[in-house]
Design an enzyme around this catalytic site. Structure first.
Site, short mmCIF file in Angstrom:
data_model
loop_
_atom_site.label_atom_id
_atom_site.label_comp_id
_atom_site.label_asym_id
_atom_site.label_seq_id
_atom_site.Cartn_x
_atom_site.Cartn_y
_atom_site.Cartn_z
N TYR A 89 0.82 -1.40 -0.05
CA TYR A 89 0.07 0.03 -0.03
C TYR A 89 1.00 1.12 0.06
CZ TYR A 89 -4.68 -1.90 0.73
OH TYR A 89 -6.08 -2.45 0.39
N LYS B 267 3.17 -15.35 2.16
CA LYS B 267 3.32 -16.29 1.03
C LYS B 267 4.91 -16.40 0.84
CE LYS B 267 1.41 -17.11 -3.04
NZ LYS B 267 1.15 -18.65 -2.81
N ASP C 141 -2.89 -17.97 0.40
CA ASP C 141 -4.01 -18.58 -0.70
C ASP C 141 -4.73 -19.82 0.21
OD1 ASP C 141 -1.36 -20.25 -0.77
OD2 ASP C 141 -1.64 -20.82 -2.72
N ASP D 271 -6.43 -7.18 3.71
CA ASP D 271 -7.73 -6.48 3.07
C ASP D 271 -8.55 -7.45 2.57
OD1 ASP D 271 -9.19 -4.39 1.94
OD2 ASP D 271 -7.97 -4.98 -0.23
N ASP E 134 -12.12 -9.28 3.95
CA ASP E 134 -13.53 -9.51 3.09
C ASP E 134 -13.88 -10.93 3.00
OD1 ASP E 134 -13.56 -6.68 2.90
OD2 ASP E 134 -13.96 -6.80 0.60
C1 IPM Z 1 -10.50 -1.62 3.62
C2 IPM Z 1 -10.64 -0.77 2.12
C3 IPM Z 1 -9.73 0.13 1.82
C4 IPM Z 1 -8.41 -0.73 1.90
C5 IPM Z 1 -9.84 1.08 0.50
C6 IPM Z 1 -11.18 1.59 0.73
C7 IPM Z 1 -8.77 1.81 0.21
O1 IPM Z 1 -10.93 -1.95 1.22
O2 IPM Z 1 -10.39 -0.85 4.40
O3 IPM Z 1 -10.45 -2.67 3.55
O4 IPM Z 1 -7.90 -1.22 0.88
O5 IPM Z 1 -7.52 -0.70 2.63
MG MG Z 2 -10.75 -3.84 1.88
#
Ligand code: IPM
Ligand code: MG
Length: 378
Positions: A148, A199, A232, A256, A260
């Site tokens: 990032y 990884k 993975d 990230d 999710d």
């Molecule tokens: C998160 C989001 C952010 C990230 C985006 C909005 C920049 O996806 O906080 O998970 O990638 O960190």
């Molecule tokens: Mg995210």
């Protein structure tokens, strides 16, 4: 109250931001007001503007004044940032005023994303109830390093006229140890197990990550169980057998993705709160930002249907991690649990064909339940 006393009070800055941010933080704000009236708050709340609303007024997504208010705060309650309006905002302005800058400026290297299955929501998740039952895990994401922020980065023009996009994945010993310490300390207060994810089979930064985590464990945290997993495989294990995890510690990009993926256990990102913390300073203070994981959700913004529970649970995390108000945090979590158990649902967590409440309807239900629990002497 004298000015001197007022000046000593801790400060919570509320930044609604973009998309559904103002709607969901609006409900968290009402919960805060309820606490202020019924149980008293030991800190001051300041409302500030970030994102498109700020850009329209000042040409900046984040003004210097707002940034200095944020830097002086003990905690920030953040809504969301992003959406189609950003397409027209120059990249430089976006970089200057984005959430990533805030994370970096505040040094919020430790991002806690807890995922705890709620029995009454078992049917909302696409995963089988026997898979999600009892899941209680925490994705601990390193938030200020890795790809990032790594340099070099950019898009460059090559001699043949084509282009090359570059980002750099980079971690130092110190960065890995810092997040590792948080992981082991959190695990000690939970079920005592850390799974470190990278990884290392492909990436040098991953090989270093694994070695530093193992060394840190062996020298300071032998009472905690440490395992290692490739990212993975972890993505698959989170879906196949999520109960195996307690604390999952990983880098910025994998964190990230994996947070999710872990969200699929709940079935809706609308149920996932988060905390982003830095280390304690000399005075025992730390900076912190609390935000729902779901982001700005522009497709449903302004319609009053977003689920405010992730924002409200993020406020509970602020009570717990920034203001030493664990019993108030417990009260919020209990109220949210009871409201869900009673079948109150926003659209994202309602079974198809059943009636859903609005964003403020969910806020009403949580506040009514807080009041009921409070009256029972909780
Ligand atoms: C998160 C989001 C952010 C990230 C985006 C909005 C920049 O996806 O906080 O998970 O990638 O960190
Ligand atoms: Mg995210």
């Amino acid at each position: 109250m004298s000015a001197a006393v007022a000046a000593n009070r801790a400060i919570l800055v509320v930044l609604p931001g973009d998309g559904v941010g103002p709607e969901v933080t609006g409900e968290a704000r009402r919960v805060l007001e309820w606490f202020d009236k019924r149980r008293g708050l030991s800190f001051d709340v300041r409302d500030r503007v970030i994102g498109v609303a700020s850009y329209r007024k000042s040409g900046r997504l984040l003004t210097d004044e707002t940034l200095s208010d944020i830097m002086a705060a003990d905690a920030v309650l953040f809504g969301a940032q992003g959406g189609p309006d950003y397409d027209d905002i120059p990249v430089k302005a976006r970089r200057e005023g984005g959430l990533l800058r805030l994370r970096r400026e505040l040094g919020l290297y430790a991002n806690l994303r807890p995922v705890k299955a709620i029995p009454a929501l078992a049917d909302v998740s696409p995963l089988k109830p026997e898979v999600t039952r009892g899941v209680d895990l925490l994705v601990l994401r390193e938030l200020t390093g890795g790809v990032y922020f790594g340099e070099p980065r950019g898009i460059e023009r090559l001699a043949d006229g084509s282009e090359r996009g570059v980002n750099t994945q980079v971690y130092t010993t110190g960065e890995i140890q810092r997040i590792g310490r948080v992981a082991f300390a959190l695990a000690r207060r939970r079920r005592g197990a850390v799974c470190s994810v990278e990884k290392s089979n492909v990436m040098e930064s991953g090989a270093l990550w694994r070695r530093v985590m193992q060394d840190l464990h062996d020298s300071e945290f032998t009472d905690v169980k440490l395992s290692h997993m490739y990212a993975d495989n972890c993505a698959m294990q989170l879906i196949l057998a999520p109960r195996q995890f307690d604390v999952v510690v990983t880098d910025n990009l994998f964190g990230d993705l994996l947070s999710d993926a872990a969200g699929s256990i709940m079935g809706s990102l609308g149920m996932l709160p988060s905390a982003s913390l830095n280390g304690l300073d000399g005075q025992g203070r730390r900076r912190a930002l609390y935000e729902p994981v779901h982001g700005s959700a522009p497709d449903i913004a302004g319609r009053g249907i977003a689920n405010p529970l992730a924002a409200i649970m993020s406020l509970a995390m602020a009570f717990r991690h920034s203001f030493a108000r664990d019993s108030d945090a417990d009260l919020i979590d209990a109220a949210v649990g009871n409201v869900i158990a009673a079948g109150v649902r926003t659209k994202d967590i309602a079974a198809s064909g059943t009636k859903a409440v609005s964003t403020s309807g969910m806020g009403d239900a949580v506040i009514a339940e807080l009041q009921r629990l409070n009256d029972q002497g909780r």
